[in-house]
Write a protein that holds these residues in place. Structure first.
Motif, PDB file in Angstrom:
ATOM      1  N   ALA A   1       0.809  -1.223   0.000  1.00  0.00           N
ATOM      2  CA  ALA A   1       0.000   0.000   0.000  1.00  0.00           C
ATOM      3  C   ALA A   1       0.841   1.271   0.000  1.00  0.00           C
ATOM      4  O   ALA A   1       0.492   2.241  -0.669  1.00  0.00           O
ATOM      5  CB  ALA A   1      -0.927  -0.001   1.216  1.00  0.00           C
TER       6      ALA A   1
ATOM      7  N   ALA B   1     -10.446  -0.258  -2.280  1.00  0.00           N
ATOM      8  CA  ALA B   1      -9.498   0.342  -1.341  1.00  0.00           C
ATOM      9  C   ALA B   1     -10.022   0.258   0.091  1.00  0.00           C
ATOM     10  O   ALA B   1      -9.250   0.027   1.034  1.00  0.00           O
ATOM     11  CB  ALA B   1      -9.218   1.796  -1.726  1.00  0.00           C
TER      12      ALA B   1
ATOM     13  N   TYR C   1      -9.412  -3.144   1.352  1.00  0.00           N
ATOM     14  CA  TYR C   1      -7.978  -3.296   1.639  1.00  0.00           C
ATOM     15  C   TYR C   1      -7.642  -2.653   2.978  1.00  0.00           C
ATOM     16  O   TYR C   1      -6.885  -3.229   3.777  1.00  0.00           O
ATOM     17  CB  TYR C   1      -7.141  -2.677   0.514  1.00  0.00           C
ATOM     18  CG  TYR C   1      -5.673  -3.035   0.588  1.00  0.00           C
ATOM     19  CD1 TYR C   1      -5.179  -4.141  -0.090  1.00  0.00           C
ATOM     20  CD2 TYR C   1      -4.780  -2.280   1.332  1.00  0.00           C
ATOM     21  CE1 TYR C   1      -3.836  -4.482  -0.032  1.00  0.00           C
ATOM     22  CE2 TYR C   1      -3.435  -2.605   1.403  1.00  0.00           C
ATOM     23  CZ  TYR C   1      -2.972  -3.713   0.713  1.00  0.00           C
ATOM     24  OH  TYR C   1      -1.649  -4.059   0.783  1.00  0.00           O
TER      25      TYR C   1
END
Length: 150
Positions: free
Chosen positions: A23, A122, A125
């Motif tokens: 990330a 996202a 995540y």
């Protein structure tokens, strides 16, 4: 401390580090150095590898938690198992379910735009990262010693 305990402490930290590296370093770098389409392909490949490794890490940690529960006579379902399962669910939903919809959105199909689906992916995540960090935090605690007998 047994080898099982060592692996149960090490793997969550490795997994959390891997997620933070992907990330924070690996996915932004291609967009800073390559044209957008090439960067997108590089990042897509990295995220595919991350998703596969997440299933591996999550599965191994579930197995280790199950073995520890059998050996120690503890609960059959622990908080650590719940955190690992949550991270697996986030991987399946965020990558294996949303990613094909993102491909369709790029082709102009589907109800949601690519940007909206990217935000959903996202978010999954980030939730996965939070779950794995919590798992690593819990694994870093000192083991509870049995009370000393007099």
């Amino acid at each position: 401390m047994t080898a099982l305990d060592r692996w149960r402490r090490l793997l969550p930290a490795l997994w959390a580090g891997w997620l933070l590296c992907v990330a924070g370093l690996a996915t932004p770098a291609p967009f800073a150095t390559l044209v957008q389409t090439d960067a997108g392909r590089v990042v897509a490949r990295m995220l595919a590898q991350e998703a596969g490794s997440a299933l591996f890490f999550g599965g191994v940690l579930l197995l280790l938690a199950r073995v520890a529960a059998r050996r120690g006579g503890g609960p059959q379902f622990s908080v650590d198992m719940g955190l690992a399962l949550g991270a697996i669910v986030c991987t399946v939903a965020g990558y294996y379910a949303v990613q094909p919809m993102m491909v369709a959105a790029r082709a102009g199909q589907g109800a949601l735009s690519f940007g909206q689906l990217h935000a959903v992916s996202a978010a999954f995540y980030l939730v996965k990262l939070g779950l794995v960090l919590a798992l690593a935090w819990r694994a870093s605690r000192a083991p509870v010693s049995p009370p000393a007998s007099s």
